[in-house]
Design an enzyme around this catalytic site. Structure first.
Site, PDB file in Angstrom:
ATOM      1  N   ARG A 309      10.418  14.472  42.696  1.00 19.66           N
ATOM      2  CA  ARG A 309      10.685  13.027  42.873  1.00 19.66           C
ATOM      3  C   ARG A 309      10.437  12.226  41.600  1.00 19.66           C
ATOM      4  NH1 ARG A 309       7.797  13.813  47.802  1.00 19.66           N
ATOM      5  NH2 ARG A 309       9.255  14.409  49.431  1.00 19.66           N
ATOM      6  N   GLU A 373      33.241   2.521  24.112  1.00 24.72           N
ATOM      7  CA  GLU A 373      32.077   1.800  24.658  1.00 24.72           C
ATOM      8  C   GLU A 373      31.545   0.787  23.637  1.00 24.72           C
ATOM      9  OE1 GLU A 373      31.492   1.915  27.730  1.00 24.72           O
ATOM     10  OE2 GLU A 373      31.518   3.952  28.560  1.00 24.72           O
ATOM     11  N   LYS A 415      23.385  -3.416  25.213  1.00 26.06           N
ATOM     12  CA  LYS A 415      22.971  -2.716  26.429  1.00 26.06           C
ATOM     13  C   LYS A 415      21.493  -2.982  26.730  1.00 26.06           C
ATOM     14  CE  LYS A 415      23.512   1.127  29.374  1.00 26.06           C
ATOM     15  NZ  LYS A 415      24.237   2.315  29.758  1.00 26.06           N
ATOM     16  N   GLU A 425      21.069  -2.859  38.553  1.00 23.27           N
ATOM     17  CA  GLU A 425      22.422  -3.377  38.762  1.00 23.27           C
ATOM     18  C   GLU A 425      22.500  -4.298  39.972  1.00 23.27           C
ATOM     19  OE1 GLU A 425      26.350  -1.198  37.356  1.00 23.27           O
ATOM     20  OE2 GLU A 425      25.786  -0.527  39.351  1.00 23.27           O
ATOM     21  N   ASN A 433      30.085  -2.378  33.234  1.00 23.34           N
ATOM     22  CA  ASN A 433      31.105  -1.570  33.888  1.00 23.34           C
ATOM     23  C   ASN A 433      32.517  -2.049  33.538  1.00 23.34           C
ATOM     24  OD1 ASN A 433      31.838   0.017  36.801  1.00 23.34           O
ATOM     25  ND2 ASN A 433      29.939   0.574  35.766  1.00 23.34           N
ATOM     26  N   HIS A 436      35.602   0.161  33.680  1.00 20.10           N
ATOM     27  CA  HIS A 436      35.222   1.435  34.286  1.00 20.10           C
ATOM     28  C   HIS A 436      35.804   1.661  35.681  1.00 20.10           C
ATOM     29  CE1 HIS A 436      32.607   1.717  30.880  1.00 20.10           C
ATOM     30  NE2 HIS A 436      32.122   2.875  31.279  1.00 20.10           N
ATOM     31  N   HIS A 440      37.116   5.381  35.876  1.00 22.76           N
ATOM     32  CA  HIS A 440      36.567   6.463  36.710  1.00 22.76           C
ATOM     33  C   HIS A 440      37.641   7.040  37.627  1.00 22.76           C
ATOM     34  CE1 HIS A 440      32.064   5.180  36.221  1.00 22.76           C
ATOM     35  NE2 HIS A 440      32.560   5.765  35.162  1.00 22.76           N
ATOM     36  N   HIS A 452      35.747  10.409  28.665  1.00 19.60           N
ATOM     37  CA  HIS A 452      35.340   9.168  29.320  1.00 19.60           C
ATOM     38  C   HIS A 452      35.823   7.943  28.535  1.00 19.60           C
ATOM     39  CE1 HIS A 452      32.851   6.459  31.672  1.00 19.60           C
ATOM     40  NE2 HIS A 452      32.255   6.035  30.577  1.00 19.60           N
TER      41      HIS A 452
HETATM   42  N1  LIG Z   1      24.420   6.945  32.155  1.00 15.14           N
HETATM   43  C1  LIG Z   1      25.159   6.021  31.618  1.00 15.14           C
HETATM   44  O1  LIG Z   1      24.797   4.841  31.568  1.00 15.14           O
HETATM   45  C2  LIG Z   1      26.464   6.407  30.999  1.00 15.14           C
HETATM   46  C3  LIG Z   1      27.114   5.503  30.160  1.00 15.14           C
HETATM   47  C4  LIG Z   1      28.298   5.876  29.570  1.00 15.14           C
HETATM   48  C5  LIG Z   1      28.827   7.139  29.805  1.00 15.14           C
HETATM   49  N2  LIG Z   1      28.159   7.991  30.602  1.00 15.14           N
HETATM   50  C6  LIG Z   1      28.679   9.346  30.826  1.00 15.14           C
HETATM   51  O2  LIG Z   1      28.679  10.027  29.581  1.00 15.14           O
HETATM   52  C7  LIG Z   1      29.648  11.068  29.632  1.00 15.14           C
HETATM   53  C8  LIG Z   1      30.450  11.094  28.360  1.00 15.14           C
HETATM   54  O3  LIG Z   1      29.587  11.330  27.299  1.00 15.14           O
HETATM   55  P1  LIG Z   1      30.121  11.767  25.860  1.00 15.14           P
HETATM   56  O4  LIG Z   1      31.268  10.970  25.469  1.00 15.14           O
HETATM   57  O5  LIG Z   1      28.927  11.794  25.002  1.00 15.14           O
HETATM   58  O6  LIG Z   1      30.719  13.201  26.119  1.00 15.14           O
HETATM   59  P2  LIG Z   1      30.068  14.638  26.419  1.00 15.14           P
HETATM   60  O7  LIG Z   1      28.664  14.594  26.769  1.00 15.14           O
HETATM   61  O8  LIG Z   1      31.013  15.254  27.374  1.00 15.14           O
HETATM   62  O9  LIG Z   1      30.189  15.337  24.985  1.00 15.14           O
HETATM   63  C9  LIG Z   1      31.467  15.583  24.445  1.00 15.14           C
HETATM   64  C10 LIG Z   1      31.537  17.004  23.856  1.00 15.14           C
HETATM   65  O10 LIG Z   1      30.853  17.040  22.615  1.00 15.14           O
HETATM   66  C11 LIG Z   1      29.882  18.098  22.588  1.00 15.14           C
HETATM   67  N3  LIG Z   1      28.836  17.611  21.711  1.00 15.14           N
HETATM   68  C12 LIG Z   1      27.849  16.743  21.988  1.00 15.14           C
HETATM   69  N4  LIG Z   1      27.182  16.426  20.860  1.00 15.14           N
HETATM   70  C13 LIG Z   1      27.755  17.122  19.851  1.00 15.14           C
HETATM   71  C14 LIG Z   1      27.524  17.188  18.457  1.00 15.14           C
HETATM   72  N5  LIG Z   1      26.594  16.439  17.868  1.00 15.14           N
HETATM   73  N6  LIG Z   1      28.297  18.005  17.729  1.00 15.14           N
HETATM   74  C15 LIG Z   1      29.302  18.722  18.315  1.00 15.14           C
HETATM   75  N7  LIG Z   1      29.584  18.676  19.625  1.00 15.14           N
HETATM   76  C16 LIG Z   1      28.812  17.883  20.395  1.00 15.14           C
HETATM   77  C17 LIG Z   1      29.531  18.270  24.044  1.00 15.14           C
HETATM   78  O11 LIG Z   1      28.990  19.532  24.320  1.00 15.14           O
HETATM   79  C18 LIG Z   1      30.887  18.054  24.716  1.00 15.14           C
HETATM   80  O12 LIG Z   1      31.648  19.226  24.681  1.00 15.14           O
HETATM   81  C19 LIG Z   1      30.480  10.821  30.864  1.00 15.14           C
HETATM   82  O13 LIG Z   1      30.104  11.712  31.875  1.00 15.14           O
HETATM   83  C20 LIG Z   1      30.115   9.412  31.253  1.00 15.14           C
HETATM   84  O14 LIG Z   1      30.252   9.183  32.638  1.00 15.14           O
HETATM   85  C21 LIG Z   1      26.994   7.664  31.204  1.00 15.14           C
HETATM   86  O1  LIG Z   2      24.972   1.341  32.190  1.00 15.84           O
HETATM   87  C1  LIG Z   2      25.767   0.843  32.984  1.00 15.84           C
HETATM   88  O2  LIG Z   2      25.416   0.139  33.922  1.00 15.84           O
HETATM   89  C2  LIG Z   2      27.202   1.076  32.846  1.00 15.84           C
HETATM   90  O3  LIG Z   2      27.991   0.710  33.700  1.00 15.84           O
HETATM   91  C3  LIG Z   2      27.649   1.782  31.610  1.00 15.84           C
HETATM   92  C4  LIG Z   2      28.944   2.529  31.752  1.00 15.84           C
HETATM   93  O4  LIG Z   2      29.530   2.534  30.454  1.00 15.84           O
HETATM   94  C5  LIG Z   2      28.738   3.974  32.188  1.00 15.84           C
HETATM   95  O5  LIG Z   2      29.940   4.690  32.127  1.00 15.84           O
HETATM   96  C6  LIG Z   2      28.065   4.184  33.508  1.00 15.84           C
HETATM   97  O6  LIG Z   2      27.747   5.535  33.690  1.00 15.84           O
HETATM   98  C7  LIG Z   2      28.944   3.786  34.668  1.00 15.84           C
HETATM   99  O7  LIG Z   2      28.133   3.689  35.765  1.00 15.84           O
HETATM  100  P1  LIG Z   2      28.655   3.752  37.244  1.00 15.84           P
HETATM  101  O8  LIG Z   2      27.563   3.109  38.008  1.00 15.84           O
HETATM  102  O9  LIG Z   2      29.946   2.972  37.332  1.00 15.84           O
HETATM  103  O10 LIG Z   2      28.855   5.166  37.588  1.00 15.84           O
END
Ligand SMILES: NC(=O)c1ccc[n+]([C@@H]2O[C@H](COP(=O)([O-])OP(=O)(O)OC[C@H]3O[C@@H](n4cnc5c(N)ncnc54)[C@H](O)[C@@H]3O)[C@@H](O)[C@H]2O)c1
Ligand SMILES: O=C(O)C(=O)C[C@@H](O)[C@H](O)[C@H](O)COP(=O)(O)O
Length: 548
Positions: A309, A373, A415, A425, A433, A436, A440, A452
């Site tokens: 948890r 982003e 951010k 949120e 968002n 997004h 999505h 993404h």
């Molecule tokens: N939690 C949040 O607030 C939030 C916000 C925005 C996006 N996201 C999520 O983030 C994801 C996208 O992330 P991303 O764009 O970083 O893509 P990713 O994590 O898919 O990475 C892209 C590719 O690059 C590779 N990689 C990573 N770092 C590297 C490096 N330094 N050198 C070489 N290769 C490398 C990875 O293994 C992958 O194959 C999505 O799932 C999206 O939904 C989450």
């Molecule tokens: O941090 C947030 O809040 C965002 O919405 C950032 C987005 O860029 C990101 O892709 C996030 O993962 C989207 O969240 P979700 O709640 O729509 O899944």
């Protein structure tokens, strides 16, 4: 012989660019770096050239870059660490004011350490450093007119020693860095951005800089006995190197390799991690480290949120998108068959380490994906971001661009401000968002094979059209979306025949309330707002504007 005033050679991490820029500034001349020239010519990162085309091809590009630079450049020139390996390159340097910046092995490990973006030094850094130095030292000495030791010396002291050794005249009036130089200077130090603790969570910091992995033990702390390092397949050597380093510091460290990209964001992968933690006896004082892009940190954070948890976790984002968005703010999660990020938790990390050097190995399409982003942060809150991207769209596609650090830091600040006041949120955070809702839906439709950021790009153009059609957004700002996104190489359109499926997918968006679809739109730059239940005809028209 005309040509560079100074040529700096020496191993990676010795400080050639820092010292070179300082020298250029002191001497009132320009700084040039052949690594940057090679990246610009090849259109991809050095590690990608090594990986795709091999070292021989890289050395050929480097040789040409050195030849061009010694012919054209009259300021300070820095060469890549391995440039002297090439016979022809060494011949090009004969008789020139070459300065060898040296450092000993301990200093190299301290400065570069586990800096995994350096493709040659991912594992066992001390042994590899010793071998590398032994092989290259004679070559550096062969081309150098002067050797300047950098151990235990600040960059300013090294620059001073070079000026004295070469008896160079300084410009009068003292250094006056341009805005561009100032933004590069930010890149050399570490920037700390605070995230406030809300909703009963602790505050934490996002560090942006270089060689930040040394911060990990401080963040992990003494109470942790075990550490699990979660990394994607693409960063296998990095993950192992970090695990080894943590083990050498007394932690019981395990590495858990995840699939690359979106394939990691599944319940099966989460279950695999839970199993590994269970078998290791992971307790509530132990710590998870997520090293990778947004997909990796989303899973790492989710596993941390769900194990017992909630255990502590540290994010080490290695993509632009991870640094500016995914690793910051505590949204963690995985996808399900029904949609993107449908299962997850708000579980902020203990700290976020954004080591800009990691970006050197990022494939260009993944780099550009992160720009979506960054541009989003520009439209919803910080127009300077848009100005910086528009001032040099090509530079915005590469870590060597002049505004890289500033763009990343500005986006993180956007951010940070939002999540510091609305972690869960309940209102304001929805602005993050922007773009997004459709993004999505596209990602799910593409079975998560689209990046993404590419989907967010189309989603923002759609949201801009929606804003325009709803009478909220002026034409110029709506059009600016297309122009700036396209200028860095992001897509603006998606398949026209997919609208019914996309509409269906959007119903499970987290901003929906009952049957009401809700979108973030803009009243202007920096003025995001919610558009609730738009007329289906407007939605369709807006989609018509992004249909291919
Ligand atoms: N939690 C949040 O607030 C939030 C916000 C925005 C996006 N996201 C999520 O983030 C994801 C996208 O992330 P991303 O764009 O970083 O893509 P990713 O994590 O898919 O990475 C892209 C590719 O690059 C590779 N990689 C990573 N770092 C590297 C490096 N330094 N050198 C070489 N290769 C490398 C990875 O293994 C992958 O194959 C999505 O799932 C999206 O939904 C989450
Ligand atoms: O941090 C947030 O809040 C965002 O919405 C950032 C987005 O860029 C990101 O892709 C996030 O993962 C989207 O969240 P979700 O709640 O729509 O899944």
């Amino acid at each position: 012989m005309s040509g560079p005033l100074i040529v700096l050679v020496g191993p990676m991490g010795v400080g050639k660019s820092t010292v070179g820029e300082l020298l250029a500034d002191r001497l009132g001349t320009a700084y040039r770096d052949t690594d940057a020239d090679v990246v610009a010519t090849a259109g991809k990162a050095i590690s990608e050239i090594f990986f795709d085309d091999g070292e021989e091809r890289f050395r050929a590009l480097e040789r040409q870059a050195v030849r061009d630079a010694v012919e054209q450049h009259t300021g300070v020139l820095a060469l890549g660490g391995g440039a002297v390996l090439d016979d022809e390159t060494r011949a090009l340097l004969a008789g020139r004011p070459v300065v060898y910046l040296s450092m000993d092995v301990d200093e190299a490990v301290r400065r570069v350490g586990l800096n995994t973006a350096r493709p040659l030094l991912a594992v066992n850094p001390r042994r590899q450093w010793r071998e590398l130095m032994d092989a290259r030292r004679p070559l550096y000495e062969e081309v150098a007119a002067v050797t300047v030791a950098t151990d235990e010396r600040a960059p300013e002291e090294v620059a001073q020693a070079i000026v004295e050794a070469l008896e160079l005249p300084e410009r009068t009036g003292g250094p006056v860095p341009s805005d561009q130089e100032k933004s590069r200077m930010t890149e050399q130090g570490t920037t700390r951005i605070q995230i406030a603790g809300t909703a009963g969570t602790d505050p934490y910091e996002v560090l942006v800089g270089r060689q930040l992995l040394g911060e990990l033990p401080n963040l992990i702390g003494d109470r942790a006995k075990r550490v699990a390092v979660l990394h994607p397949e693409a960063l296998a050597e990095t993950g192992e190197a970090v695990r080894e380093d943590l083990a050498s510091q007394g932690y019981e460290a395990i590495a858990i390799q995840l699939p690359n990209a979106e394939e990691a964001k599944t319940v099966e992968v989460a279950a695999y991690c839970w199993k590994a933690l269970g078998q290791t006896g992971f307790t509530r004082t132990d710590v998870i480290v997520g090293i990778g892009g947004g997909a990796t940190t989303d899973v790492a954070g989710f596993v941390a949120a769900s194990w017992l948890r909630g255990v502590r976790w540290i994010a080490v984002p290695t993509t632009v998108l991870g640094m500016v968005d995914a690793a910051v703010g505590g949204k963690t999660g995985i996808n399900t068959a029904e949609g993107k990020n449908l299962v997850g938790a708000f579980h902020p990390p203990t700290g976020v380490l954004c080591d800009l050097a990691a970006l050197d190995s990022l494939p260009v399409n993944d780099y550009v994906s992160g720009m979506a982003e960054i541009i989003k942060a520009g439209f919803i809150a910080d127009p300077v971001i848009l100005d910086l991207v528009e001032s040099d769209p090509q530079g915005a596609r590469t870590p060597a661009g002049p505004h890289t650090a500033e763009l990343i830091e500005r986006s993180i600040r956007v951010k940070a401000e939002v999540v510091s006041s609305d972690l869960k949120e309940s209102g304001l955070r929805e602005i993050l968002n922007y773009g997004h809702t459709l993004a999505h839906a596209i990602e799910k439709n593409e079975r998560y094979k689209w990046r993404h950021g590419a989907a967010v790009s189309v989603g923002m153009v759609f949201a801009a059209e929606l804003g325009r059609l709803a009478g909220r957004l002026d034409d110029a700002t709506a059009d600016r979306h297309r122009a700036v996104l396209e200028s860095v190489g992001l897509p603006l359109t998606y398949r026209g025949d997919q609208w019914p499926k996309l509409l269906e997918n959007m119903k499970v968006d987290k901003k929906s309330r009952g049957d009401l679809l809700r979108f973030i739109v803009l009243d202007g730059i920096g003025k995001p707002t919610v558009l609730e239940g738009p007329d289906p005809a407007i939605l369709l028209s807006a989609y018509g504007e992004v249909s291919a």
